[in-house]
Design a protein around this motif. Structure first.
Motif, PDB file in Angstrom:
ATOM      1  N   LYS A 201      -3.404   8.691  -5.235  1.00 33.84           N
ATOM      2  CA  LYS A 201      -3.273   7.641  -4.225  1.00 33.84           C
ATOM      3  C   LYS A 201      -4.509   6.761  -4.164  1.00 33.84           C
ATOM      4  CE  LYS A 201      -0.044   9.964  -1.088  1.00 33.84           C
ATOM      5  NZ  LYS A 201       0.178  10.432   0.303  1.00 33.84           N
TER       6      LYS A 201
ATOM      7  N   ASP B  25      -9.547  10.498  -4.774  1.00 37.21           N
ATOM      8  CA  ASP B  25      -8.544  11.445  -5.254  1.00 37.21           C
ATOM      9  C   ASP B  25      -9.138  12.813  -5.560  1.00 37.21           C
ATOM     10  OD1 ASP B  25      -6.429   9.632  -5.092  1.00 37.21           O
ATOM     11  OD2 ASP B  25      -6.873   8.796  -7.058  1.00 37.21           O
TER      12      ASP B  25
ATOM     13  N   ALA C  45      -4.423   4.212  -6.923  1.00 34.50           N
ATOM     14  CA  ALA C  45      -3.393   3.206  -6.650  1.00 34.50           C
ATOM     15  C   ALA C  45      -3.866   2.218  -5.586  1.00 34.50           C
ATOM     16  CB  ALA C  45      -2.108   3.897  -6.204  1.00 34.50           C
ATOM     17  N   THR C  46      -4.502   2.738  -4.539  1.00 34.54           N
ATOM     18  CA  THR C  46      -5.053   1.871  -3.499  1.00 34.54           C
ATOM     19  C   THR C  46      -6.118   0.944  -4.072  1.00 34.54           C
ATOM     20  OG1 THR C  46      -4.646   3.583  -1.839  1.00 34.54           O
ATOM     21  CG2 THR C  46      -6.223   1.858  -1.260  1.00 34.54           C
TER      22      THR C  46
ATOM     23  N   ALA D 181       0.444  10.040   5.936  1.00 30.05           N
ATOM     24  CA  ALA D 181       1.605  10.164   5.057  1.00 30.05           C
ATOM     25  C   ALA D 181       2.601  11.210   5.519  1.00 30.05           C
ATOM     26  CB  ALA D 181       1.149  10.479   3.633  1.00 30.05           C
TER      27      ALA D 181
ATOM     28  N   THR E 239       1.306   3.905  -3.364  1.00 26.40           N
ATOM     29  CA  THR E 239       1.039   5.335  -3.338  1.00 26.40           C
ATOM     30  C   THR E 239       2.304   6.143  -3.612  1.00 26.40           C
ATOM     31  OG1 THR E 239       1.314   5.338  -0.927  1.00 26.40           O
ATOM     32  CG2 THR E 239      -0.921   5.113  -1.785  1.00 26.40           C
TER      33      THR E 239
ATOM     34  N   LEU F 160      -4.075   6.645   4.510  1.00 28.01           N
ATOM     35  CA  LEU F 160      -2.798   6.881   3.842  1.00 28.01           C
ATOM     36  C   LEU F 160      -2.527   8.374   3.669  1.00 28.01           C
ATOM     37  CD1 LEU F 160      -2.996   4.063   1.164  1.00 28.01           C
ATOM     38  CD2 LEU F 160      -1.642   4.080   3.256  1.00 28.01           C
ATOM     39  N   TYR F 161      -3.544   9.133   3.308  1.00 26.09           N
ATOM     40  CA  TYR F 161      -3.358  10.571   3.150  1.00 26.09           C
ATOM     41  C   TYR F 161      -3.022  11.224   4.490  1.00 26.09           C
ATOM     42  CZ  TYR F 161      -4.901  11.200  -1.716  1.00 26.09           C
ATOM     43  OH  TYR F 161      -4.986  11.199  -3.083  1.00 26.09           O
TER      44      TYR F 161
ATOM     45  N   LEU G   6       0.827  -1.205   0.000  1.00 19.56           N
ATOM     46  CA  LEU G   6       0.000   0.000   0.000  1.00 19.56           C
ATOM     47  C   LEU G   6       0.863   1.257   0.000  1.00 19.56           C
ATOM     48  CD1 LEU G   6      -2.820  -0.988   2.515  1.00 19.56           C
ATOM     49  CD2 LEU G   6      -3.160  -0.323   0.128  1.00 19.56           C
ATOM     50  N   THR G   7       1.913   1.257   0.814  1.00 22.10           N
ATOM     51  CA  THR G   7       2.797   2.414   0.876  1.00 22.10           C
ATOM     52  C   THR G   7       3.586   2.566  -0.419  1.00 22.10           C
ATOM     53  OG1 THR G   7       2.995   2.119   3.269  1.00 22.10           O
ATOM     54  CG2 THR G   7       4.620   3.508   2.210  1.00 22.10           C
TER      55      THR G   7
ATOM     56  N   THR H 242      -7.824   4.949   1.954  1.00 18.58           N
ATOM     57  CA  THR H 242      -7.128   6.063   1.306  1.00 18.58           C
ATOM     58  C   THR H 242      -6.984   7.240   2.253  1.00 18.58           C
ATOM     59  OG1 THR H 242      -8.083   5.379  -0.803  1.00 18.58           O
ATOM     60  CG2 THR H 242      -7.103   7.556  -0.720  1.00 18.58           C
TER      61      THR H 242
END
Length: 385
Positions: free
Chosen positions: A125, A262, A128-129, A320, A117, A316-317, A113-114, A313
């Motif tokens: 991202k 996104d 991609a996820t 990050a 992205t 992750l945002y 996952l990392t 997502t």
């Protein structure tokens, strides 16, 4: 999207198939290895626990290593565990391989996952996820039914061999296609700095939302077969088709969520969450009407995985900035806490004599709980600690 993302998705497909395929293989494993069915059922619990524990542990171990190296190690261990599992006649060895495979799966998904992205622009991202999580939804649509068929025709060991065979080309392709750079795509802060991200209420609330929504999803998904046969009144032959409908909806939901995330999913997420709560409630009420129930199943797959993917997502945002290498681990652990908790709660409702609709009601309650968490969530992400 970079081609390497789809190779990661292939590996996630194999891992998702492995995670869920035991639902149809447990009786054969119990009979072949001379253990009870409940004992054989601990193979599923062992995998779930390994996933929850493995994501942060594996991500911490591999955080400063190149993403390609970590992904190759995790996938090679996963493949080897399935070969050993297919060959063994000792239940304790098989149980150990499930734990090892889960640890490797969790590590692969967390780093994947990392890394995914990190391969794309900051505003991509979500897509991609979606590619990675699409591997899991395809496993529900195709991998799990195929594993069940293989188990019926050639024995349970053939399903383990099939997972290993699908993993092998992914292993070769990742070695050739995934960039060498670190998973985080830049300088990696200290482990203490990354772990302190978990002090932020905003991040913790998103993790809780992801766990609750995923718990609701798997609470009903695991017990969808008895709902179809005992409440809807449909024959066993309908079960694979209904499961495939749910999986097809899930794939569509993940794909759509990737694009919406996104573009900013703030206004959409509360509406989708409310629709998901209404959907679980409608299914619980209408389960006795086969036509309506079957129509609701793909819609719920779309909403459940769409909302879940969007929350991943958001993790992750929001993680990050100060947790670039552990953001995927946080998301993976949250999802698997839900995947482990949901079926337990659904099973408790069934054991309590509440009927085959009860797991769906539990799903509705979990989503309602997610709504309460969302209402208390800080409106703006806090600054890193």
């Amino acid at each position: 999207m970079p081609f390497a993302l789809y190779l990661l998705g292939l590996a996630v497909f194999a891992q998702g198939t492995s995670e869920f395929m035991l639902a149809g293989l447990v009786p054969d494993i119990a009979r072949d290895l001379g253990v009870s069915v409940p004992t054989a059922g601990t193979l599923t619990s062992a995998f779930a626990v390994g996933m929850v524990v493995g994501a942060p542990a594996a991500a911490l171990l591999g955080r400063r290593r190149p993403s390609r190296q970590s992904l190759l190690v995790f996938l090679a261990v996963f493949l080897t565990a399935h070969v050993v599992g297919a060959l063994t006649s000792d239940f304790s060895v098989l149980l150990a391989t499930r734990v090892v495979a889960a640890l490797a799966n969790a590590g692969f998904l967390a780093v994947g996952l990392t890394a995914a992205t990190g391969m794309v622009a900051p505003d991509a991202k979500g897509r991609a996820t979606a590619v990675l999580l699409g591997g899991t939804t395809l496993a529900c649509v195709a991998g799990v039914p195929a594993g069940a068929v293989l188990g019926q025709l050639l024995g349970w060991r053939s399903a383990f061999w099939a997972v290993a065979l699908v993993s092998a080309p992914a292993l070769v392709a990742i070695a050739r296609s995934v960039p060498r750079g670190p998973a985080a795509g830049g300088p990696v802060p200290g482990a203490g700095t990354e772990l302190r991200a978990l002090r932020r209420p905003g991040l913790l609330s998103v993790l809780a939302l992801a766990a609750l929504v995923n718990g609701a999803t798997f609470c009903t998904f695991i017990y969808l077969a008895p709902l179809v046969t005992e409440v809807c009144g449909l024959g066993p032959g309908w079960v694979p088709g209904v499961l495939a409908l749910f999986g097809a909806g899930a794939f569509a939901g993940v794909t759509a969520a990737g694009r919406l995330a996104d573009r900013g999913a703030g206004p959409v997420l509360p509406l989708a969450g409310a629709a998901l709560l209404a959907g679980w409630t409608a299914l619980a009420l209408a389960a006795g009407r086969p036509g309506m129930a079957v129509t609701l199943v793909p819609v719920l797959g779309l909403l459940a995985f769409g909302v879940g993917s969007t929350l991943v997502t958001r993790v992750l945002y929001e993680a990050a900035a100060d947790a670039p290498s552990l953001g995927g681990a946080f998301a993976t652990s949250a999802l698997n806490v839900g995947a482990a908790l949901g079926p337990v709660l659904g099973g408790a409702a069934l054991d309590g004599g509440l009927g085959h609709r009860s797991p769906v009601w539990v799903s509705a309650l979990l989503v309602a709980g997610a709504g309460l968490v969302a209402r208390c969530r800080p409106r703006r992400p806090e600054q890193p600690v």
